[in-house]
Design a protein around this motif. Structure first.
Motif, PDB file in Angstrom:
ATOM      1  N   VAL A 196       0.741  -1.270   0.188  1.00  0.00           N
ATOM      2  CA  VAL A 196      -0.025   0.056   0.096  1.00  0.00           C
ATOM      3  C   VAL A 196       0.890   1.247  -0.040  1.00  0.00           C
ATOM      4  CG1 VAL A 196      -1.529   1.309   1.318  1.00  0.00           C
ATOM      5  CG2 VAL A 196      -2.120  -1.065   0.978  1.00  0.00           C
ATOM      6  N   GLY A 197       1.890   1.330   0.837  1.00  0.00           N
ATOM      7  CA  GLY A 197       2.735   2.332   0.871  1.00  0.00           C
ATOM      8  C   GLY A 197       3.542   2.612  -0.416  1.00  0.00           C
ATOM      9  N   ARG A 198       4.062   1.576  -1.126  1.00  0.00           N
ATOM     10  CA  ARG A 198       4.706   1.631  -2.601  1.00  0.00           C
ATOM     11  C   ARG A 198       3.656   2.041  -3.613  1.00  0.00           C
ATOM     12  NH1 ARG A 198       7.335  -4.183  -3.617  1.00  0.00           N
ATOM     13  NH2 ARG A 198       7.766  -3.042  -5.515  1.00  0.00           N
ATOM     14  N   GLU A 199       2.529   1.527  -3.362  1.00  0.00           N
ATOM     15  CA  GLU A 199       1.417   1.996  -4.380  1.00  0.00           C
ATOM     16  C   GLU A 199       1.127   3.311  -4.111  1.00  0.00           C
ATOM     17  OE1 GLU A 199      -2.605   2.726  -5.889  1.00  0.00           O
ATOM     18  OE2 GLU A 199      -1.812   2.882  -3.731  1.00  0.00           O
ATOM     19  N   LEU A 200       0.977   4.156  -3.172  1.00  0.00           N
ATOM     20  CA  LEU A 200       0.593   5.269  -2.902  1.00  0.00           C
ATOM     21  C   LEU A 200       1.617   6.183  -3.198  1.00  0.00           C
ATOM     22  CD1 LEU A 200      -0.976   7.671  -1.570  1.00  0.00           C
ATOM     23  CD2 LEU A 200       0.016   7.282   0.451  1.00  0.00           C
ATOM     24  N   ALA A 201       2.995   5.798  -3.226  1.00  0.00           N
ATOM     25  CA  ALA A 201       3.943   6.757  -3.675  1.00  0.00           C
ATOM     26  C   ALA A 201       4.118   6.898  -5.167  1.00  0.00           C
ATOM     27  CB  ALA A 201       5.317   6.287  -3.173  1.00  0.00           C
ATOM     28  N   ALA A 202       3.987   5.738  -5.835  1.00  0.00           N
ATOM     29  CA  ALA A 202       3.847   5.679  -7.340  1.00  0.00           C
ATOM     30  C   ALA A 202       2.873   6.459  -7.844  1.00  0.00           C
ATOM     31  CB  ALA A 202       3.897   4.040  -7.858  1.00  0.00           C
ATOM     32  N   VAL A 203       1.520   6.146  -7.389  1.00  0.00           N
ATOM     33  CA  VAL A 203       0.258   7.089  -7.980  1.00  0.00           C
ATOM     34  C   VAL A 203       0.418   8.405  -7.640  1.00  0.00           C
ATOM     35  CG1 VAL A 203      -2.074   7.232  -7.421  1.00  0.00           C
ATOM     36  CG2 VAL A 203      -1.153   4.873  -7.911  1.00  0.00           C
ATOM     37  N   THR A 204       0.751   8.743  -6.419  1.00  0.00           N
ATOM     38  CA  THR A 204       0.888  10.177  -6.062  1.00  0.00           C
ATOM     39  C   THR A 204       1.919  10.942  -7.002  1.00  0.00           C
ATOM     40  OG1 THR A 204       0.529   9.683  -3.770  1.00  0.00           O
ATOM     41  CG2 THR A 204       1.508  11.792  -4.268  1.00  0.00           C
ATOM     42  N   ALA A 205       3.018  10.265  -7.239  1.00  0.00           N
ATOM     43  CA  ALA A 205       4.111  10.852  -8.222  1.00  0.00           C
ATOM     44  C   ALA A 205       3.314  11.094  -9.553  1.00  0.00           C
ATOM     45  CB  ALA A 205       5.242  10.050  -8.340  1.00  0.00           C
ATOM     46  N   LYS A 206       2.683  10.020 -10.073  1.00  0.00           N
ATOM     47  CA  LYS A 206       2.263  10.061 -11.503  1.00  0.00           C
ATOM     48  C   LYS A 206       1.052  11.021 -11.545  1.00  0.00           C
ATOM     49  CE  LYS A 206       2.208   6.873 -14.493  1.00  0.00           C
ATOM     50  NZ  LYS A 206       2.027   5.685 -15.543  1.00  0.00           N
ATOM     51  N   LEU A 207       0.280  11.162 -10.767  1.00  0.00           N
ATOM     52  CA  LEU A 207      -1.015  12.184 -10.577  1.00  0.00           C
ATOM     53  C   LEU A 207      -0.113  13.649 -10.346  1.00  0.00           C
ATOM     54  CD1 LEU A 207      -3.608  10.368  -8.330  1.00  0.00           C
ATOM     55  CD2 LEU A 207      -3.628  10.469 -10.523  1.00  0.00           C
ATOM     56  N   SER A 208       0.684  13.724  -9.496  1.00  0.00           N
ATOM     57  CA  SER A 208       1.526  15.248  -9.603  1.00  0.00           C
ATOM     58  C   SER A 208       1.703  15.787 -10.915  1.00  0.00           C
ATOM     59  CB  SER A 208       2.416  15.100  -8.153  1.00  0.00           C
ATOM     60  OG  SER A 208       1.825  14.671  -7.272  1.00  0.00           O
ATOM     61  N   GLU A 209       2.099  14.740 -11.776  1.00  0.00           N
ATOM     62  CA  GLU A 209       2.776  15.151 -13.088  1.00  0.00           C
ATOM     63  C   GLU A 209       1.830  15.045 -13.980  1.00  0.00           C
ATOM     64  OE1 GLU A 209       5.985  13.346 -16.506  1.00  0.00           O
ATOM     65  OE2 GLU A 209       5.477  12.163 -14.510  1.00  0.00           O
ATOM     66  N   LYS A 210       0.533  14.133 -14.273  1.00  0.00           N
ATOM     67  CA  LYS A 210      -0.173  14.051 -15.370  1.00  0.00           C
ATOM     68  C   LYS A 210      -1.643  14.193 -15.139  1.00  0.00           C
ATOM     69  CE  LYS A 210       2.841  10.881 -17.688  1.00  0.00           C
ATOM     70  NZ  LYS A 210       2.970   9.447 -18.470  1.00  0.00           N
ATOM     71  N   ALA A 211      -2.297  14.508 -13.953  1.00  0.00           N
ATOM     72  CA  ALA A 211      -3.723  14.642 -13.658  1.00  0.00           C
ATOM     73  C   ALA A 211      -4.354  15.814 -14.517  1.00  0.00           C
ATOM     74  CB  ALA A 211      -4.131  14.679 -12.199  1.00  0.00           C
ATOM     75  N   VAL A 212      -5.376  15.719 -14.894  1.00  0.00           N
ATOM     76  CA  VAL A 212      -6.094  16.882 -15.423  1.00  0.00           C
ATOM     77  C   VAL A 212      -7.611  16.851 -14.862  1.00  0.00           C
ATOM     78  CG1 VAL A 212      -4.753  16.797 -17.614  1.00  0.00           C
ATOM     79  CG2 VAL A 212      -6.650  15.461 -17.499  1.00  0.00           C
ATOM     80  N   GLU A 213      -8.279  18.123 -15.070  1.00  0.00           N
ATOM     81  CA  GLU A 213      -9.476  18.148 -14.554  1.00  0.00           C
ATOM     82  C   GLU A 213     -10.369  17.409 -15.473  1.00  0.00           C
ATOM     83  OE1 GLU A 213     -11.716  22.091 -15.914  1.00  0.00           O
ATOM     84  OE2 GLU A 213     -10.593  22.462 -14.151  1.00  0.00           O
ATOM     85  N   CYS A 214     -11.694  17.161 -14.701  1.00  0.00           N
ATOM     86  CA  CYS A 214     -12.734  16.696 -15.601  1.00  0.00           C
ATOM     87  C   CYS A 214     -13.308  17.978 -16.300  1.00  0.00           C
ATOM     88  CB  CYS A 214     -13.836  15.997 -14.857  1.00  0.00           C
ATOM     89  SG  CYS A 214     -13.342  14.356 -14.029  1.00  0.00           S
TER      90      CYS A 214
END
Length: 248
Positions: free
Chosen positions: A81-99
């Motif tokens: 869970v900790g590893r997944e959170l770090a990986a996902v947070t990094a990706k969202l910080s870079e690539k998330a866009v609004e609906c």
């Protein structure tokens, strides 16, 4: 401001287009778990999204254990869970866009005097990464971002209504005095079980999967989780809100 006292908003694929990014990030970790436990199965981000949309990673791991009949220790669960959170947070910080249309609608709601909070099944750091990346974090003070994975002890996940009940208690409102927006069956089920009127946002399915899937979800969320209104675009939110307030 109308009859609704608080607007509670899901984050993933409701405010931010984030679910595909998140599931892509956790697919490799999921396959690592499968290999460790000698499970002959391989997952992609898309296949995980199909099976576990609306669930956080801890809930997903529980579902995989049940599906494939294996057991992870608490320590192993916590590590992944900790590893997944770090990986996902990094990706969202870079690539998330609004609906599409989110910022415009939130701006209007603030002008109209509606207080708003985020109520997500995902870990709080992941939610904050998404709303910061898309530039809407100023609408949501840190204490008004609620997470089933981070705000509850023990952690939970929608469709358990615990995070909605917790948020309402913290905000000093009754569930029936609020409205929420959800895109998934698990999220809308949590709202229904908490007694919160829910608007189904299905526009994300049109963006990512096409009109047929969008209409399927509109039907499912209306019939199975009793959503009060269906929103295909954030520009329709005011009309949906009027439907909710007419029933209060």
């Amino acid at each position: 401001m109308g009859k609704v006292k608080y607007i509670l908003l899901d984050c993933d694929n409701t405010l931010a287009q984030s679910e595909h990014l998140a599931f892509e990030a956790c697919a490799d970790l999921t396959n690592e778990v499968m290999k460790i436990h000698n499970i002959d199965a391989k997952y992609t981000g898309a296949s995980l999204l199909e099976d576990f949309v609306g669930h956080n990673f801890r809930s997903m791991l529980r579902g995989l254990q049940k599906k494939h009949n294996f057991t992870m220790s608490d320590d192993e669960m916590d590590e992944f869970v900790g590893r997944e959170l770090a990986a996902v947070t990094a990706k969202l910080s870079e690539k998330a866009v609004e609906c599409p249309g989110v910022t415009k609608e939130l701006t209007l709601l603030k002008e109209l005097g509606y207080p708003m909070s985020v109520v997500s099944t995902s870990a709080k750091s992941r939610v904050v990464a998404s709303i910061k990346k898309i530039g809407i974090d100023h609408f949501f003070p840190d204490e008004h971002v609620y997470s089933a994975a981070s705000s509850l002890d023990p952690p939970s996940s929608k469709p358990d209504p615990a995070i909605y009940i917790h948020a309402c208690k913290e905000l000093g409102v009754q569930p029936h005095e609020c409205v929420t927006v959800e895109d998934s069956k698990s999220g809308a089920t949590a709202a229904m079980r908490a007694g919160i009127p829910c608007i189904a946002y299905v526009g994300i399915y049109g963006i990512e999967e096409g009109k047929e899937k969008m209409e399927q979800m509109a039907k499912l969320l209306t019939e199975e989780t009793k959503c009060v209104a269906v929103m295909y675009d954030w520009a329709e939110f005011q009309d949906c809100l009027k439907v909710v307030e007419s029933k209060l």
